[in-house]
Design a protein around this motif. Structure first.
Motif, short mmCIF file in Angstrom:
data_model
loop_
_atom_site.label_atom_id
_atom_site.label_comp_id
_atom_site.label_asym_id
_atom_site.label_seq_id
_atom_site.Cartn_x
_atom_site.Cartn_y
_atom_site.Cartn_z
N TYR A 613 27.97 -77.78 -2.52
CA TYR A 613 29.32 -77.29 -2.79
C TYR A 613 30.31 -78.45 -2.91
O TYR A 613 31.23 -78.42 -3.73
CB TYR A 613 29.75 -76.32 -1.68
N GLN A 614 30.10 -79.46 -2.06
CA GLN A 614 30.96 -80.65 -2.10
C GLN A 614 30.86 -81.34 -3.45
O GLN A 614 31.86 -81.79 -4.02
CB GLN A 614 30.53 -81.62 -0.99
N GLN A 617 32.71 -79.43 -6.01
CA GLN A 617 34.15 -79.63 -5.80
C GLN A 617 34.61 -80.96 -6.39
O GLN A 617 35.65 -81.05 -7.05
CB GLN A 617 34.48 -79.59 -4.30
N HIS A 643 29.55 -71.23 -6.42
CA HIS A 643 30.02 -72.37 -5.63
C HIS A 643 31.53 -72.31 -5.45
O HIS A 643 32.07 -72.55 -4.36
CB HIS A 643 29.64 -73.69 -6.32
N LEU A 647 33.73 -72.16 -2.09
CA LEU A 647 34.77 -73.14 -1.79
C LEU A 647 36.11 -72.45 -1.53
O LEU A 647 36.86 -72.84 -0.63
CB LEU A 647 34.90 -74.14 -2.94
N GLN A 650 36.29 -71.11 1.79
CA GLN A 650 36.44 -72.18 2.79
C GLN A 650 37.86 -72.74 2.82
O GLN A 650 38.15 -73.68 3.56
CB GLN A 650 35.45 -73.31 2.50
N ILE A 652 39.50 -73.97 0.08
CA ILE A 652 39.76 -74.93 -0.98
C ILE A 652 40.53 -74.24 -2.10
O ILE A 652 40.13 -73.17 -2.57
CB ILE A 652 38.43 -75.51 -1.55
#
Length: 714
Positions: A613-614, A617, A643, A647, A650, A652
């Motif tokens: 996921y990072q 991003q 994804h 995010l 989370q 984001i």
């Protein structure tokens, strides 16, 4: 700002190396000190960090013009205002720097010893808030040092003129006698002495017999493709001939010696620093103070003049801490050539030079672990063999030499530590020559106790004892042997001594430089591919800025990046050598390079243990669309869309409107309205109603944006 904050922000390190913090605290307490650290051990940090913590300006006295330029470049790259004054600058350039010093712009100024004594310069320094004097390469002030320069003995004027300003003397090579002389010459007799370990375990040590040298070098280079290195030769002529032969073999090589004009030497040095030239073949005129961190090997075509020079020269390899190789070719003809050079010195100096050359010869012909020999020279000992030298890899027969050692040490003790090698052996062998009988040494209890051992064997065994640190040698007292704490442990406590059985050097089995390389795992292959990719990017950046590649980032930093594969700013700032200034300059470029590499190499992200996921991003923050990210990551757009949903959950912030045009959004929403769609309905009817012109991901995004608009209108 405290020392830890300075270390992190400007140099990119999370912790100090051994002794650095204690040295810095001593300086911050305005106390003098002498620092002995091996090449690449972090001496510069010891004065550069206090320079940033303390108000005012630090003055660094250095005999090396190349080092000044190199250090100033590196400091500026780290965001520290620094400058140098030496003979390469004209008067107007020097005056501009002096004005910057007066205005407080400069934090660290490098000057030559000659500049210190130039008319009016000391008076000028008195107008500045000087917080520290750092005397680099301080062994140059000592008669007993390997690079003694008589004009530097006047540097005691620093303490006389600025009694309240601390002085730190720094060197990579100094034995006990030299250390004592440095303190005296600089008038800092009460200074605290810090001695870091001289052990450089990342350097392999090999000695080869001086036959078929070019063949051996070629075989060595085949195992070190594309790695920068230095070949040291004794004469200018041999540097040119060896360089020519290496070029014929296909290696990009230049030679360097004092017979070249300054512009030629400067060009060659810059080409090597910028990785435009792989190999430099040079006399010892090359390399002093060069902080090129990625030199992977050093070869000595001829034997150096002393252990200090040898240690300093091999120390130019592996300054970044990564594994590096050193090879020394030994022949007696080279020893004789060095002795011819020594003939030009004064009688007292010649005696010292020949004694130090003899120690170098003993290192080359030693039967014991070479690392132990080097460390014992600098009064350091280790209890085990290193396993990373040719002697350890090709061990010779050992025997219990404790009794032999006790005989030699007892003779030294009973003569009140007044005997050198020849006289000691004659006592042990029971000679009645005049010098022995005149002093009554034939009455000693140890007289004749070693008469069953030949003279040349005793020479070998005594040098082994010296190399093991069982005794010391005092060059300033006629090269007599001295006892140390280990000596008394052997004498009084029966500490065991292992010696190698005597074998003439000419009869010893030749050492072999290992050729085999371990089979790499898939993870290691990807790591190495990324490292080379990062090296290419670094080279482009360095060339654009006109600086050596390692000024951007060292090999150690690139290696850490290739290993850890950072994809966020926080992760990049945790890479060794990446401080805030370096990140501001280069961080985003290297982050994007790593992200692109991971996205374009199947499986690389999994091997890197990067959060998937990072990674999505980071690619999103680069401005990529869902389709772009899916293509780069070899995933479906649907997976990438999930994804983004994750995010978003989370916390984001995702700008969904980036992924759809206003026209497409309106078209989708019109279709949904005509079908009377409600939240939670299946999307397939709408997908088919729109003639499959819009992907499911776009349909979801259009509906999400409509829902967001409805919420915001409430």
């Amino acid at each position: 700002m405290n020392k830890e904050a300075v270390l992190k922000q400007y140099f990119g390190y999370d912790a100090f190396r051994p002794l650095q913090a204690e040295i810095i605290d001593t300086i911050l307490g305005k106390k003098d000190c002498l620092v002995l650290m091996p090449t690449g051990g972090g001496k510069s940090i010891c004065y550069q960090v206090p320079a940033m913590v303390l108000p005012g300006i630090t003055v660094v006295i250095s005999p090396l013009i190349a080092l000044m330029k190199d250090q100033v470049q590196a400091l500026k790259a780290n965001g520290i205002e620094a400058a140098y004054i030496n003979s390469t600058l004209n008067t107007s350039e020097q005056n501009a720097i002096l004005k910057d010093c007066e205005s407080g712009k400069i934090k660290i100024i490098y000057v030559s010893p000659e500049k210190i004594f130039a008319s009016g310069f000391l008076a000028f320094l008195h107008t500045l808030p000087v917080n520290l004097f750092a005397v680099d390469e301080s062994h140059c002030v000592s008669f007993w040092g390997h690079d003694f320069r008589p004009e530097y003995t006047q540097l005691s004027i620093l303490k006389e003129s600025f009694p309240e300003v601390p002085v730190v003397a720094l060197t990579a090579t100094a034995d006990k006698v030299t250390r004592k002389d440095i303190l005296q010459q600089l008038d800092i007799a009460e200074a605290k002495v810090f001695i870091a370990s001289f052990d450089r375990p990342n350097l392999s040590l090999t000695v080869l017999q001086g036959r078929n040298r070019m063949k051996a070098i070629h075989e060595f280079l085949l195992k070190h493709p594309n790695q920068p290195g230095i070949v040291y030769c004794l004469s200018r002529k041999s540097t040119e001939s060896v360089a020519a032969k290496l070029n014929e073999l296909g290696y990009k090589t230049k030679y360097y010696h004092a017979g070249m004009d300054n512009d030629e030497r400067s060009t060659v040095q810059d080409e090597f620093l910028k990785d435009d030239v792989q190999i430099i073949v040079a006399t010892i005129a090359f390399g002093m103070g060069i902080d090129k961190s990625n030199v992977r090997w050093v070869i000595h075509y001829n034997i150096p003049k002393n252990v200090e020079s040898y240690y300093q020269e091999i120390g130019r390899a592996g300054r970044d801490g990564l594994p590096s190789d050193t090879v020394l070719f030994y022949s007696y003809a080279d020893v004789m050539m060095q002795m011819d050079f020594n003939e030009k010195a004064s009688p007292e100096r010649k005696e010292l030079l020949n004694a130090k050359l003899d120690r170098m010869k003993q290192y080359a012909t030693s039967d014991i672990c070479r690392r132990r020999v080097l460390l014992s020279y600098f009064n350091e000992s280790i209890d085990t063999d290193c396993g990373n030298c040719d002697v350890c890899k090709n061990p010779r027969t050992k025997f219990d030499g404790t009794i032999l050692a006790q005989k030699a040490l007892s003779a030294i003790a009973r003569t009140n530590e007044k005997v050198a090698l020849g006289l000691l052996i004659d006592i042990l062998r029971g000679s009645y020559r005049h010098e022995i009988t005149a002093k009554g040494y034939q009455q000693l209890k140890t007289f004749g106790t070693g008469k069953d051992i030949r003279y040349e064997e005793w020479v070998d065994y005594i040098y082994q004892m010296l190399n093991l640190g069982i005794m010391d040698i005092a060059y300033d007292e006629g090269h007599v042997f001295k006892l140390n704490s280990t000596s008394w442990q052997v004498l009084k406590e029966n500490r065991p001594v292992q010696l190698s059985a005597f074998v003439p050097f000419s009869e010893r089995k030749a050492a072999v430089v290992e050729a085999t390389e371990p089979v790499k795992t898939k993870r290691e292959i990807i790591r190495d591919e990324l490292f080379e990719h990062l090296r290419t990017i670094r080279k482009k950046l360095a060339d654009n800025e006109g600086v050596p590649a390692y000024i951007v980032f060292s090999d150690a930093s690139l290696s850490d990046m290739a290993q850890k594969k950072p994809v966020t700013k926080a992760e990049m700032l945790n890479i060794t050598g990446v401080g805030q200034e370096k990140f501001n300059r280069y961080g985003e470029t290297f982050l994007n390079t790593i992200l692109d590499f991971l996205a374009q190499n199947k499986g690389a992200a999994r091997l890197a243990d990067v959060d998937t996921y990072q990674l999505t991003q980071q690619l999103y923050e680069q401005g990529n669309t869902i389709e772009d990210i899916a293509a780069k990551r070899n995933m479906s757009p649907g997976t990438i869309f999930t994804h983004f949903l994750k995010l978003s959950q989370q916390g984001i912030s995702i700008d969904w409107s980036r992924f759809i045009s206003v026209e497409d959004k309106n078209n989708i929403l019109d279709g949904a309205k005509k079908l009377g769609m409600q939240k939670g309905d299946r999307l397939q009817p709408l997908f088919e109603y729109l003639d499959q012109k819009h992907s499911y991901e776009k349909i979801r995004i259009a509906l999400m944006l409509k829902e967001q608009e409805n919420v915001s209108s409430l």
